[in-house]
Design a protein around this motif. Sequence first.
Motif, mmCIF file in Angstrom:
data_model
loop_
_atom_site.group_PDB
_atom_site.id
_atom_site.type_symbol
_atom_site.label_atom_id
_atom_site.label_comp_id
_atom_site.label_asym_id
_atom_site.label_seq_id
_atom_site.Cartn_x
_atom_site.Cartn_y
_atom_site.Cartn_z
ATOM 1 N N ASN A 301 33.063 35.289 38.183
ATOM 2 C CA ASN A 301 31.538 35.926 37.775
ATOM 3 C C ASN A 301 31.758 37.583 37.893
ATOM 4 O O ASN A 301 30.764 38.173 38.196
ATOM 5 N N ALA A 302 33.009 37.976 37.740
ATOM 6 C CA ALA A 302 33.049 39.751 38.026
ATOM 7 C C ALA A 302 32.385 40.377 36.996
ATOM 8 O O ALA A 302 32.090 40.004 35.916
ATOM 9 N N SER A 303 31.684 41.348 37.661
ATOM 10 C CA SER A 303 30.615 42.181 37.070
ATOM 11 C C SER A 303 31.283 43.223 35.845
ATOM 12 O O SER A 303 32.646 43.617 36.414
ATOM 13 N N PRO A 304 30.852 43.770 34.989
ATOM 14 C CA PRO A 304 31.575 44.935 34.373
ATOM 15 C C PRO A 304 32.131 46.020 34.987
ATOM 16 O O PRO A 304 33.100 46.607 35.124
ATOM 17 N N SER A 305 31.265 46.272 36.296
ATOM 18 C CA SER A 305 31.804 47.428 37.201
ATOM 19 C C SER A 305 32.997 47.032 37.883
ATOM 20 O O SER A 305 33.951 47.651 38.244
ATOM 21 N N ASP A 306 32.914 45.869 38.340
ATOM 22 C CA ASP A 306 34.135 45.155 39.177
ATOM 23 C C ASP A 306 35.249 45.123 38.321
ATOM 24 O O ASP A 306 36.486 45.583 38.915
ATOM 25 N N ILE A 307 35.069 44.865 36.818
ATOM 26 C CA ILE A 307 36.362 44.724 36.099
ATOM 27 C C ILE A 307 36.841 46.154 35.863
ATOM 28 O O ILE A 307 38.067 46.553 35.793
ATOM 29 N N GLN A 308 35.947 46.987 35.611
ATOM 30 C CA GLN A 308 36.436 48.587 35.385
ATOM 31 C C GLN A 308 37.117 48.963 36.722
ATOM 32 O O GLN A 308 38.060 49.644 36.675
#
Length: 424
Positions: A301-308
């Motif tokens: 469930n990685a958030s966009p900020s985690d992915i970035q």
Amino acid sequence: MQRLTIILFVLFGLAASLLPVVSTAQQQQPQDLQRIVALVNDEVISVRDLIERTRVIMVTGNLPDTPEVRRAVRDQAMRSMIDERLEMQEAKKRGISVPQADVDSAVARLEEQNHIPAGRFEDFTARAGIDASAIIDQIRTELTWVRMVRSRLSATTVVTDEEIDEAIAKLKASVGQTEDLLSEILIPVDSPDQEEPQRQTALKIIEQLHKGASFPALARQFSRGTTAAAGGDMGWVTRGILPEEVETVVSKMQKGELSPPIRTIGGYQIILLRERRRIALPGVEDTKVTLKQILLPLAANASPSDIQTTVGLANTVRTGIRSCDDVEPLAAQLKAPGSGSLGTLRLGDLPENFQQAISPLKVNETSQPVVAARAVHLFTLCGKTEPNAFDRNQIRQRLMVRKAEQLSQRYLQDLRRDATIEFR
């Protein structure tokens, strides 16, 4: 090589439309038909020769029988016959000839291409109002000239491995670019006094093409380009191959469009754009790649900020990879499970986003970060084996044909320059 071999585009029913052309010869008195119209190194071209060749061009090109067209065709017929006399004189001087069996085979191919019953070529031409011997003489001249040029070429010319490598590199560099399927007619300009007459000839040819005349037939009879024997077919041509003045016009043309006369170094060129497509490298999906990877996991469930954040880390790691040997030590430092060698894989078996990241890499280069469902990947290319998409022998033959065409043009220009030609 030169302007032939002739392929008749005439049906039996067309013969009736040729009566005005045929009657031109019938109206001549026998003594007039023997009158000399030109001497080529003391070899005669007669009125009969000129009328017969004019008839062949009119028939094969399906041209209207008007005084203007006949005049333009006669000029071209004269030039063709002069060139053929020069070619056969040179062949005789060098002791080069072709077996009758080769001529018979060429005639048989014409019969097959035009759905003429085997062995009935002379009957067919008679129905169309053409002297079969005039066409057979042209075929013999073409075959002889090809043999002579090839003989000279094989004695003086080679295609080097470096030339083949350069040709393959150009083919690879053209992937993704546009290429055009073209046909051409080249109306030569050999001297300043021919400039305007040859331009007018080109304009008249274009006019007849717009009216439905056969491009291949007119190319065989009118063109002095090296593609004339193939009906002007240039094949698929990539951008950057044509002269700049031709390239400029072709780039603005649409499929099926005919160019205006284009002045080139050799004369006036008429181009037909038959098709246009994007170039694809054959067999690229069969490329074998040896890979190592750094795999940085992502939560389900990685958030966009985690992915970035993970992509940023991957970019930092990427700067520390200078070769394949650096991958395992970095993976150990990062404690990144799943990292390391992936072995050798077929590029086409990988997901499309992986293919796009890996395809442009050179050995020891590392890809940009690739975001997948549960991880960010860095791929380092350790080896690449490309399929044999390019047949070196085939490329060698193409390069040799190109050199033969260039030699053919220069050879004939030299013969014209040194000839004594007298018009009467």
